[in-house]
Design a protein around this motif. Structure first.
Motif, PDB file in Angstrom:
ATOM      1  N   ASP A 183      -0.593   0.296   8.891  1.00 43.23           N
ATOM      2  CA  ASP A 183      -1.954   0.295   8.365  1.00 43.23           C
ATOM      3  C   ASP A 183      -2.134   1.480   7.417  1.00 43.23           C
ATOM      4  O   ASP A 183      -1.347   2.424   7.420  1.00 43.23           O
ATOM      5  CB  ASP A 183      -2.959   0.383   9.524  1.00 43.23           C
ATOM      6  N   ASP A 184      -3.182   1.420   6.643  1.00 46.27           N
ATOM      7  CA  ASP A 184      -3.512   2.461   5.667  1.00 46.27           C
ATOM      8  C   ASP A 184      -4.013   3.709   6.390  1.00 46.27           C
ATOM      9  O   ASP A 184      -5.094   3.702   6.969  1.00 46.27           O
ATOM     10  CB  ASP A 184      -4.582   1.905   4.715  1.00 46.27           C
ATOM     11  N   LEU A 185      -3.220   4.780   6.366  1.00 45.83           N
ATOM     12  CA  LEU A 185      -3.582   5.981   7.113  1.00 45.83           C
ATOM     13  C   LEU A 185      -4.817   6.673   6.544  1.00 45.83           C
ATOM     14  O   LEU A 185      -5.514   7.399   7.262  1.00 45.83           O
ATOM     15  CB  LEU A 185      -2.416   6.980   7.129  1.00 45.83           C
ATOM     16  N   THR A 186      -5.094   6.449   5.266  1.00 47.52           N
ATOM     17  CA  THR A 186      -6.262   7.112   4.664  1.00 47.52           C
ATOM     18  C   THR A 186      -7.563   6.413   5.044  1.00 47.52           C
ATOM     19  O   THR A 186      -8.640   6.911   4.769  1.00 47.52           O
ATOM     20  CB  THR A 186      -6.159   7.160   3.131  1.00 47.52           C
ATOM     21  N   ALA A 187      -7.433   5.232   5.676  1.00 44.75           N
ATOM     22  CA  ALA A 187      -8.642   4.463   6.023  1.00 44.75           C
ATOM     23  C   ALA A 187      -8.979   4.549   7.500  1.00 44.75           C
ATOM     24  O   ALA A 187      -9.827   3.823   7.993  1.00 44.75           O
ATOM     25  CB  ALA A 187      -8.444   2.999   5.624  1.00 44.75           C
ATOM     26  N   MET A 188      -8.300   5.458   8.223  1.00 44.13           N
ATOM     27  CA  MET A 188      -8.585   5.590   9.665  1.00 44.13           C
ATOM     28  C   MET A 188      -8.972   7.035   9.994  1.00 44.13           C
ATOM     29  O   MET A 188      -8.851   7.928   9.160  1.00 44.13           O
ATOM     30  CB  MET A 188      -7.385   5.122  10.490  1.00 44.13           C
ATOM     31  N   GLY A 225       1.747   3.405   0.210  1.00 41.74           N
ATOM     32  CA  GLY A 225       1.775   4.631  -0.584  1.00 41.74           C
ATOM     33  C   GLY A 225       0.487   5.425  -0.504  1.00 41.74           C
ATOM     34  O   GLY A 225       0.248   6.309  -1.318  1.00 41.74           O
ATOM     35  N   ALA A 226      -0.355   5.139   0.481  1.00 40.17           N
ATOM     36  CA  ALA A 226      -1.680   5.769   0.546  1.00 40.17           C
ATOM     37  C   ALA A 226      -1.611   7.090   1.300  1.00 40.17           C
ATOM     38  O   ALA A 226      -1.190   7.126   2.453  1.00 40.17           O
ATOM     39  CB  ALA A 226      -2.666   4.832   1.227  1.00 40.17           C
ATOM     40  N   TYR A 227      -2.055   8.175   0.645  1.00 41.60           N
ATOM     41  CA  TYR A 227      -1.967   9.480   1.297  1.00 41.60           C
ATOM     42  C   TYR A 227      -3.050  10.403   0.772  1.00 41.60           C
ATOM     43  O   TYR A 227      -3.692  10.135  -0.235  1.00 41.60           O
ATOM     44  CB  TYR A 227      -0.591  10.108   1.066  1.00 41.60           C
ATOM     45  N   ASN A 228      -3.229  11.523   1.462  1.00 44.23           N
ATOM     46  CA  ASN A 228      -4.046  12.628   0.968  1.00 44.23           C
ATOM     47  C   ASN A 228      -3.463  13.922   1.541  1.00 44.23           C
ATOM     48  O   ASN A 228      -2.506  13.892   2.323  1.00 44.23           O
ATOM     49  CB  ASN A 228      -5.532  12.443   1.330  1.00 44.23           C
ATOM     50  N   MET A 229      -4.032  15.037   1.157  1.00 42.25           N
ATOM     51  CA  MET A 229      -3.424  16.322   1.537  1.00 42.25           C
ATOM     52  C   MET A 229      -3.557  16.610   3.030  1.00 42.25           C
ATOM     53  O   MET A 229      -2.702  17.274   3.609  1.00 42.25           O
ATOM     54  CB  MET A 229      -4.050  17.459   0.713  1.00 42.25           C
ATOM     55  N   ALA A 230      -4.622  16.105   3.659  1.00 42.28           N
ATOM     56  CA  ALA A 230      -4.767  16.320   5.101  1.00 42.28           C
ATOM     57  C   ALA A 230      -3.651  15.589   5.858  1.00 42.28           C
ATOM     58  O   ALA A 230      -3.096  16.114   6.828  1.00 42.28           O
ATOM     59  CB  ALA A 230      -6.131  15.847   5.565  1.00 42.28           C
TER      60      ALA A 230
END
Ligand SMILES: [Zn+2]
Length: 466
Positions: free
Chosen positions: A258-263, A294-299
């Protein structure tokens, strides 16, 4: 802007110049990168570092050693930070890693801002043009994290570099940030390599890809979704064991894809931690990670770095020497429409420029529900093209050994620079986590405008990929 005229070369600096001669990368580095040395006659300022707009204070809170710097802004207008110019005087294009550490307290971007707390650079090329780049925004309250980028991934750094203004900054944002251990390293593009990755742990990795790679003596990489092992259409634990025991690398690709940036942060943490532990409990050696979609952010990068050596997004390109890991390795996505000639072009480019190509496949099948499949006959031709290129085929972890930035800290080096030049008074911001960095300059007016509202509301970026 304060004009900088430094004339003294310290004993420490002199020793460091002599000691850096044997480093793998060029000796040039920022002076006083860890802010340990105070400016002459002023303990509040660091030797060699100038105020950038709102300025900085030297602070007793170092990531390493005793001191760092503190940058505080009470409103989201304008910029505050420090800067230093480093002269590289390149005669040919060489990748340069700019990296450092930041920690933050209540960093909030303005509505139109993208800097947050991070490293900003104005890269002056030898024809006088200036390329701008900034690390992804670091927002909120967080402990020390490593940030940076490699100019080798920036298409608009397309000429040798004259000099770089390196600027730890809080820009168009408010809050307090600390910075420490900021380095600049130049690398020789003197080797190339290919990695063959198969995402999602699909059954065709075992039934189709394996034999083709075997026939050439190549080891691949499989990015496995731990919760799907043994499910219909996916490899079983025994099949993955066969790959690993023959030399393949197994990479974690979350528990459920799943999209980690959406949880929530806690749910994302479980995905990062549990996929590793579940795969390890099956007996696999897990060092690296690939983001679903490919979904990511700095956290996420900061959290994931507790478990993984690297975290792979899905951004297009190849990877230069001294890549800023964990998030700056690129991929060449091979989908149903990818031609053999296209892959040959990528391989030739990597060979000419000293790059690492990570070819990422999904299903090896004549048909599929979407574009993430490669016809078996085309696949065989692509792997033949890899063999014909003569480039070494390496696992992802081996690729990191070859192309990742060394973890050692270079000594303080370089003599102080006397210059009256200063960075821009109006920094140009960029969205570094966009998937379209082939037109990095136009991101400012183009892609940035499109994704800005999402980024500002969530502090994330979702890239195209699978
Ligand atoms: Zn995937």
């Amino acid at each position: 802007m304060i004009k900088r005229v430094l004339t003294t070369l310290t004993i420490a600096g002199l020793i460091a110049v002599l000691c850096t001669a044997n480093q793998a990368y060029a000796a040039a580095d920022l002076i006083n990168p860890s802010f340990e040395q105070a400016a002459d006659g002023n303990a509040q300022k660091a030797y060699g570092w100038q105020d950038f707009q709102g300025g900085y204070q030297r602070a007793l809170l170092g990531q390493n050693g005793t001191y760092g710097i503190r940058v505080t802004k009470s409103n989201t207008a304008g910029f505050a930070g420090a800067y230093q110019r480093i002269d590289l005087n390149q005669s040919s294009i060489k990748p340069v890693l700019v990296d450092g550490y930041v920690r933050g307290s209540s960093i909030v971007n303005s509505a139109g801002g993208y800097f947050g707390a991070g490293l900003y650079a104005e890269i002056v090329l030898n024809d006088g043009t200036v390329a701008y780049w900034n690390s992804p925004p670091n927002l909120g309250t967080f402990t020390w994290r490593r940030i940076g980028f490699n100019t080798g991934v920036l298409p608009h750094v397309n000429k040798p570099i004259s000099h770089i203004f390196v600027i730890p900054v809080v820009g168009l944002a408010r809050g307090t940030a600390y910075f420490d251990d900021i380095h600049v390293r130049e690398f020789e593009p003197n080797q190339s390599a290919v990695t063959l990755t198969f995402d999602d742990g699909e059954i065709s990795t075992y039934t189709e890809a394996r034999s083709v790679l075997d026939s050439h003596g190549f080891d691949g990489v499989t990015a496995v979704v731990s919760g799907l092992v043994g499910d219909d259409g996916y490899m079983t634990q025994t099949q993955i064991e066969a790959l690993e025991s023959s030399g393949w690398e197994v990479v974690s690709h979350t528990v459920s894809h799943d999209d980690l940036t959406a949880m929530s942060a806690s749910a994302a943490r479980r995905q990062l931690a549990n996929s590793k532990s579940q795969l390890q409990n099956m007996g696999f050696v897990i060092k690296n990670f690939a983001f679903p979609f490919g979904a990511y952010n700095m956290a996420l990068i900061a959290e994931g770095s507790k478990y993984y050596r690297s975290m792979r997004p899905y951004e297009t390109g190849d990877t230069p020497q001294g890549a800023f890991t964990p998030y700056e390795t690129k991929v060449r996505s091979v989908i149903s429409t990818t031609s053999v000639a296209e892959v040959e072009g990528w391989l030739a480019e990597a060979k000419a420029n000293g790059r690492w190509v990570n070819l990422v496949f999904h299903s090896i099948a004549a048909t599929g529900d979407d574009v993430y499949h490669t016809d078996p006959a085309v696949f065989a031709e692509i792997i033949q093209a890899v063999a014909d290129s003569g480039l070494p085929v390496v696992t992802f972890d081996k690729g990191l050994d070859m192309f990742g930035a060394p973890t050692i800290t270079p000594a303080v080096a370089s003599t102080p620079i006397t210059t009256t030049q200063t960075p821009s008074t109006s920094p140009t911001q960029t969205n570094p986590t966009s998937n379209s960095n082939s037109t990095a300059q136009s991101l400012v007016t183009d892609a940035f405008a499109n994704v800005n509202s999402i980024l500002n509301s969530r502090g994330i970026n979702i890239t195209i990929g699978n």
